[in-house]
Design an enzyme around this catalytic site. Structure first.
Site, PDB file in Angstrom:
ATOM      1  N   LEU A 272       0.782  -3.130  -9.850  1.00 39.93           N
ATOM      2  CA  LEU A 272       0.958  -2.072  -8.856  1.00 39.93           C
ATOM      3  C   LEU A 272       2.363  -1.494  -8.918  1.00 39.93           C
ATOM      4  CD1 LEU A 272      -0.808  -3.728  -5.766  1.00 39.93           C
ATOM      5  CD2 LEU A 272      -1.815  -2.282  -7.538  1.00 39.93           C
TER       6      LEU A 272
ATOM      7  N   ASP B 227      12.674  -6.913 -11.302  1.00 33.05           N
ATOM      8  CA  ASP B 227      11.589  -7.834 -11.630  1.00 33.05           C
ATOM      9  C   ASP B 227      12.185  -9.033 -12.365  1.00 33.05           C
ATOM     10  OD1 ASP B 227       8.235  -7.130 -11.955  1.00 33.05           O
ATOM     11  OD2 ASP B 227       9.030  -8.939 -12.894  1.00 33.05           O
TER      12      ASP B 227
ATOM     13  N   ASP C 192      15.686 -11.961  -8.796  1.00 31.95           N
ATOM     14  CA  ASP C 192      14.918 -12.799  -7.881  1.00 31.95           C
ATOM     15  C   ASP C 192      15.118 -12.215  -6.490  1.00 31.95           C
ATOM     16  OD1 ASP C 192      13.962 -14.711  -6.125  1.00 31.95           O
ATOM     17  OD2 ASP C 192      15.059 -16.386  -7.013  1.00 31.95           O
ATOM     18  N   VAL C 193      14.050 -11.707  -5.894  1.00 30.10           N
ATOM     19  CA  VAL C 193      14.180 -11.008  -4.610  1.00 30.10           C
ATOM     20  C   VAL C 193      14.595 -11.925  -3.463  1.00 30.10           C
ATOM     21  CG1 VAL C 193      12.577  -9.158  -5.218  1.00 30.10           C
ATOM     22  CG2 VAL C 193      11.699 -11.253  -4.127  1.00 30.10           C
TER      23      VAL C 193
ATOM     24  N   CYS D 182       7.010  -4.319  -4.217  1.00 31.73           N
ATOM     25  CA  CYS D 182       5.739  -4.794  -4.779  1.00 31.73           C
ATOM     26  C   CYS D 182       5.819  -6.229  -5.281  1.00 31.73           C
ATOM     27  CB  CYS D 182       5.297  -3.902  -5.931  1.00 31.73           C
ATOM     28  SG  CYS D 182       4.829  -2.229  -5.458  1.00 31.73           S
TER      29      CYS D 182
ATOM     30  N   TYR E 283      -0.749 -17.027   1.382  1.00 31.92           N
ATOM     31  CA  TYR E 283      -0.742 -15.620   0.987  1.00 31.92           C
ATOM     32  C   TYR E 283      -1.035 -14.714   2.187  1.00 31.92           C
ATOM     33  CZ  TYR E 283      -1.864 -11.424  -1.735  1.00 31.92           C
ATOM     34  OH  TYR E 283      -1.888 -10.155  -2.252  1.00 31.92           O
TER      35      TYR E 283
ATOM     36  N   LYS F 118       1.511 -11.937   3.923  1.00 30.64           N
ATOM     37  CA  LYS F 118       1.154 -10.528   4.030  1.00 30.64           C
ATOM     38  C   LYS F 118       0.981 -10.099   5.489  1.00 30.64           C
ATOM     39  CE  LYS F 118       1.228  -9.796  -0.378  1.00 30.64           C
ATOM     40  NZ  LYS F 118       2.299  -8.968  -0.984  1.00 30.64           N
TER      41      LYS F 118
ATOM     42  N   PHE G 101      -7.509  -5.008  -6.647  1.00 26.72           N
ATOM     43  CA  PHE G 101      -7.014  -4.054  -7.639  1.00 26.72           C
ATOM     44  C   PHE G 101      -6.932  -4.705  -9.008  1.00 26.72           C
ATOM     45  CE2 PHE G 101      -6.280  -1.241  -4.270  1.00 26.72           C
ATOM     46  CZ  PHE G 101      -5.896  -0.001  -4.777  1.00 26.72           C
TER      47      PHE G 101
ATOM     48  N   THR H  29      -5.028  -5.725 -11.321  1.00 31.36           N
ATOM     49  CA  THR H  29      -3.703  -6.203 -11.668  1.00 31.36           C
ATOM     50  C   THR H  29      -3.796  -7.097 -12.913  1.00 31.36           C
ATOM     51  OG1 THR H  29      -3.989  -8.110 -10.210  1.00 31.36           O
ATOM     52  CG2 THR H  29      -2.981  -6.123  -9.261  1.00 31.36           C
TER      53      THR H  29
END
Length: 254
Positions: free
Chosen positions: A17, A36, A57-58, A84, A160, A164, A193, A195
């Site tokens: 995505l 990323d 690394d976010v 994303c 998960y 979210k 989706f 992915t």
């Protein structure tokens, strides 16, 4: 907000995505920086779209700050952020061995999906909140990625779905807070989706999953997610909302 000529950050933008989003924004003239962990895919896509890649690394606060600074040095202050980056390994509360799932597994999903999204968006917003508006109205746009699992998570998706659901829950309060700076905040909750994870499944399995959606009865295409991102950026009245992008699917318990 006009996408053309505007700096944009896409986390998880090396593929899936995020990759489709980075490509679409670049195609519409945005100056895109991809965040990323996958350096091979990230550098390849950045080269293809004329963007820039930063391995990141976010969940690392200092690294995010440094990456935003690097992107700003190249493209000026980014006014568009699309989060994303995320993971979704399945895990039941009680494993096959009868023991509770390791807390570290649950924590990792929350850390990357929810805390990572907040980490990037908070530092992004802090950098542009006093930068003024573009065209006299908007200062920036933040788009986060949730999932239909936030509403009808399946067995094995506790971590998960919680991550979210947290993204959905923080959308409105952050939009309200950042409104004074002309920064909009919205969330997309995609269904099933196509992915990289689902692409690895046999075609028969992909078709079976796709038929769960009433219409269109297929897996969503990453480009369709990217088009929703663009629609949100284009429309200044889209703010504080989570949009399900799912072909009217409602997930069964398992």
């Amino acid at each position: 907000m006009d996408i053309k000529g505007t700096g944009a950050i896409v986390t998880g933008g090396a593929s899936g995505l995020g990759g489709a989003t980075a490509a679409l924004l670049a195609g519409r003239g945005a100056k895109v920086t991809i965040f990323d962990l996958n350096a091979d895919l990230g550098n390849q896509l950045a080269k293809e779209i004329g963007g820039h890649f930063i391995k990141l690394d976010v969940t690392d606060a200092d690294a995010v700050e440094a990456a935003l600074q690097e992107a700003e040095g190249l493209h000026g202050k980014a006014r568009i952020l699309v989060n994303c980056a995320g993971i979704g390994p399945p895990a039941k509360v009680i494993g096959r061995d009868g023991k509770a799932t390791p807390l570290a597994d649950f924590t990792k999903v929350i850390a990357i999906n929810l805390i990572g999204s907040f980490n990037v968006l908070s530092k992004f917003a802090a950098r542009i909140h006093d930068a003024g508006t573009i065209g006299g109205e908007e200062g920036g746009v933040i788009i986060n990625t949730a999932s239909v699992a936030a509403y009808d998570g399946q067995i094995g998706q506790a971590a998960y779905a919680a991550s979210k659901g947290g993204i959905v829950g923080m959308t409105l309060p952050i939009a309200r807070e950042l409104a004074r700076y002309g920064i909009r905040v919205a969330t997309i909750a995609p269904g099933l989706f196509l992915t990289p994870l689902l692409m690895s499944l046999p075609q028969e399995a992909q078709d079976s999953l796709g038929r769960q959606a009433p219409f269109p009865s297929r897996l969503g295409r990453p480009e369709e997610f990217a088009r929703m991102v663009a629609a949100i950026i284009d429309n200044p009245m889209l703010n504080g909302e989570t949009i399900r992008l799912d072909g009217a699917i409602r997930l069964a318990p398992k």
